[in-house]
Design an enzyme around this catalytic site. Structure first.
Site, PDB file in Angstrom:
ATOM      1  N   ALA A  59     -37.263  65.467 -63.776  1.00  0.00           N
ATOM      2  CA  ALA A  59     -38.294  65.735 -62.751  1.00  0.00           C
ATOM      3  C   ALA A  59     -39.373  64.669 -62.919  1.00  0.00           C
ATOM      4  O   ALA A  59     -40.029  64.600 -63.962  1.00  0.00           O
ATOM      5  CB  ALA A  59     -38.878  67.128 -62.937  1.00  0.00           C
ATOM      6  N   HIS A  93     -32.160  70.778 -40.170  1.00  0.00           N
ATOM      7  CA  HIS A  93     -33.027  71.613 -39.327  1.00  0.00           C
ATOM      8  C   HIS A  93     -33.242  71.041 -37.946  1.00  0.00           C
ATOM      9  O   HIS A  93     -34.195  71.416 -37.260  1.00  0.00           O
ATOM     10  CB  HIS A  93     -34.378  71.819 -40.031  1.00  0.00           C
ATOM     11  CG  HIS A  93     -34.261  72.599 -41.314  1.00  0.00           C
ATOM     12  ND1 HIS A  93     -35.188  72.507 -42.338  1.00  0.00           N
ATOM     13  CD2 HIS A  93     -33.308  73.454 -41.761  1.00  0.00           C
ATOM     14  CE1 HIS A  93     -34.821  73.291 -43.336  1.00  0.00           C
ATOM     15  NE2 HIS A  93     -33.680  73.864 -43.023  1.00  0.00           N
ATOM     16  N   GLY A  97     -39.547  65.160 -52.296  1.00  0.00           N
ATOM     17  CA  GLY A  97     -40.585  65.685 -51.396  1.00  0.00           C
ATOM     18  C   GLY A  97     -40.288  67.015 -50.764  1.00  0.00           C
ATOM     19  O   GLY A  97     -40.539  67.231 -49.575  1.00  0.00           O
ATOM     20  N   CYS A 106     -31.746  73.608 -14.389  1.00  0.00           N
ATOM     21  CA  CYS A 106     -31.209  74.925 -13.958  1.00  0.00           C
ATOM     22  C   CYS A 106     -32.323  75.936 -13.805  1.00  0.00           C
ATOM     23  O   CYS A 106     -32.111  77.068 -13.398  1.00  0.00           O
ATOM     24  CB  CYS A 106     -30.158  75.420 -14.968  1.00  0.00           C
ATOM     25  SG  CYS A 106     -30.880  76.080 -16.499  1.00  0.00           S
ATOM     26  N   GLN A 160     -34.256  68.006 -44.565  1.00  0.00           N
ATOM     27  CA  GLN A 160     -34.795  69.211 -43.921  1.00  0.00           C
ATOM     28  C   GLN A 160     -35.758  68.803 -42.804  1.00  0.00           C
ATOM     29  O   GLN A 160     -36.184  69.644 -42.023  1.00  0.00           O
ATOM     30  CB  GLN A 160     -35.564  70.067 -44.934  1.00  0.00           C
ATOM     31  CG  GLN A 160     -34.740  70.542 -46.116  1.00  0.00           C
ATOM     32  CD  GLN A 160     -35.626  71.168 -47.166  1.00  0.00           C
ATOM     33  OE1 GLN A 160     -35.904  72.371 -47.131  1.00  0.00           O
ATOM     34  NE2 GLN A 160     -36.109  70.363 -48.094  1.00  0.00           N
ATOM     35  N   VAL A 167     -37.427  67.123 -39.478  1.00  0.00           N
ATOM     36  CA  VAL A 167     -37.033  67.007 -38.058  1.00  0.00           C
ATOM     37  C   VAL A 167     -37.672  65.779 -37.421  1.00  0.00           C
ATOM     38  O   VAL A 167     -37.538  65.560 -36.223  1.00  0.00           O
ATOM     39  CB  VAL A 167     -37.453  68.287 -37.288  1.00  0.00           C
ATOM     40  CG1 VAL A 167     -36.729  69.514 -37.836  1.00  0.00           C
ATOM     41  CG2 VAL A 167     -38.959  68.503 -37.317  1.00  0.00           C
ATOM     42  N   ASP A 168     -38.348  64.933 -38.266  1.00  0.00           N
ATOM     43  CA  ASP A 168     -39.171  63.843 -37.715  1.00  0.00           C
ATOM     44  C   ASP A 168     -38.386  62.590 -37.344  1.00  0.00           C
ATOM     45  O   ASP A 168     -38.943  61.665 -36.754  1.00  0.00           O
ATOM     46  CB  ASP A 168     -40.323  63.500 -38.696  1.00  0.00           C
ATOM     47  CG  ASP A 168     -39.822  63.052 -40.082  1.00  0.00           C
ATOM     48  OD1 ASP A 168     -40.556  63.258 -41.064  1.00  0.00           O
ATOM     49  OD2 ASP A 168     -38.713  62.505 -40.180  1.00  0.00           O
ATOM     50  N   PRO A 203     -45.038  65.015 -56.651  1.00  0.00           N
ATOM     51  CA  PRO A 203     -46.232  65.032 -57.502  1.00  0.00           C
ATOM     52  C   PRO A 203     -46.472  66.392 -58.150  1.00  0.00           C
ATOM     53  O   PRO A 203     -47.187  66.514 -59.122  1.00  0.00           O
ATOM     54  CB  PRO A 203     -47.371  64.665 -56.543  1.00  0.00           C
ATOM     55  CG  PRO A 203     -46.848  64.812 -55.184  1.00  0.00           C
ATOM     56  CD  PRO A 203     -45.364  64.725 -55.247  1.00  0.00           C
ATOM     57  N   CYS A 209     -31.539  73.366 -23.552  1.00  0.00           N
ATOM     58  CA  CYS A 209     -31.728  74.375 -22.503  1.00  0.00           C
ATOM     59  C   CYS A 209     -31.437  75.757 -23.084  1.00  0.00           C
ATOM     60  O   CYS A 209     -30.424  75.967 -23.752  1.00  0.00           O
ATOM     61  CB  CYS A 209     -30.774  74.102 -21.331  1.00  0.00           C
ATOM     62  SG  CYS A 209     -30.839  75.393 -20.073  1.00  0.00           S
TER      63      CYS A 209
END
Ligand code: BV8
Length: 245
Positions: A223, A120, A187, A150, A102, A104-105, A211, A128
């Site tokens: 978990a 994502h 995470g 443009c 997920q 975007v880094d 955590p 553009c």
């Protein structure tokens, strides 16, 4: 933890999907979205990561993304990103490891992951708003908000709240989760859909690493309370011991 490692040794999974959220990058120093460390200069992602916010104030939204890109450029992939990239490399012909993120880094790619779905989008790409062409953002923008040749505004090539995910991304990710021997859920608070819905497609073993308890904890077979850089390396090591035997 030991009982989970024993389950992996017994099951010897070879088809792995790793589903990640902002928490896997937390130990690289990148704030999460909903963590207590306060995300992004007191702005909530839901307030700025939207088409409405961009329409209302493109410069503010661009400044927010520039600030995030600066943080991420200065960050390094951590031991969890590296262990996942090693898993993909060393499984090779014996199995496969797909990362569905997920985030975007871009840290999974920088760690070496190639078999990767960025649900994502990616904060280092711009698009553009007229032509929909994309380009890499290797350096900070010269003018704010940046424009395409443009003349139209550029926007970050990420999926904002209320926007559709990239065509086919969820379908590909859901098929991989349904067919995998082991799903690692690392995470994520499990609050953002449709991405969080992927976890319910898992049919075999699934291990959450976080955590905190999340809405996804109950739908995972295990978990594990803890941090990604502590837990992921021994898990990938144990997977490789079994898969490469
Ligand atoms: C859409 C890019 C169709 C931008 C992001 C049901 C179905 C469909 C849609 C919805 C639905 N319900 C609600 C919706 C709407 C919305 C949504 O989910 N809202 C939420 C807030 C309720 N979804 C959408 O709008 C999606 N689009 O559905 O399109 C559509 C179209 C039109 C009309 C209707 C429907 C698009 C969602 C994508 C939004 N874009 N990012 C940007 O980054 O700027 S989402 C953003 O949140 C990031 O991508 C982030 O990754 C993601 C999820 O958050 P997490 O990754 O989980 O991060 P978080 O901080 O929450 O949690 C971190 C976790 O890590 C914590 O649990 C913490 O304990 C843990 N942690 C901390 N440290 C560590 C750790 N874990 C391990 N180790 C550590 N060291």
């Amino acid at each position: 933890m030991e009982n989970v490692l024993s389950s992996i040794r017994r099951e010897r999974p070879r088809r792995i999907v790793v589903f990640t959220g902002a928490g896997i990058s937390a130990e690289s120093g990148i704030p999460t979205f909903r963590g207590s460390e306060g995300l992004w200069k007191n702005f909530r992602a839901e307030d700025l990561a939207t088409p409405e916010a961009f329409h209302r104030d493109p410069e503010l939204v661009w400044e927010w993304y520039e600030w995030r890109r600066g943080l991420i450029r200065a960050a390094q992939p951590n031991a969890a990103h590296m262990a996942i990239a090693r898993l993909e490399r060393e499984l090779a012909r014996k199995g496969d490891a797909l990362v569905v993120t997920q985030n975007v880094d871009g840290l999974h790619a920088r760690a070496g992951s190639r078999n990767l779905i960025e649900l994502h989008g990616n904060i280092f790409r711009a698009r553009c708003t007229s032509e929909q062409t994309t380009r890499e953002l290797a350096h900070p923008a010269e003018s704010m908000p940046p424009r395409c040749g443009c003349g139209s505004l550029l926007r970050p090539d990420v999926v904002w709240f209320g926007e559709m995910l990239p065509a086919g991304a969820m379908e590909r990710a859901a098929a991989a989760v349904a067919g995998c021997d082991l799903l690692l859920v690392v995470g994520t608070s499990g609050l953002v859909y449709p991405a969080a819905g992927l976890v319910s497609s898992a049919r075999r073993m699934s291990i959450e690493v976080n955590p905190q308890k999340t809405p996804l904890s109950a739908s995972c077979t295990h978990a594990l309370p803890g941090y990604a850089t502590t837990i992921i390396p021994p898990i990938t090591e144990t997977i490789l011991e079994g898969a490469l035997r």
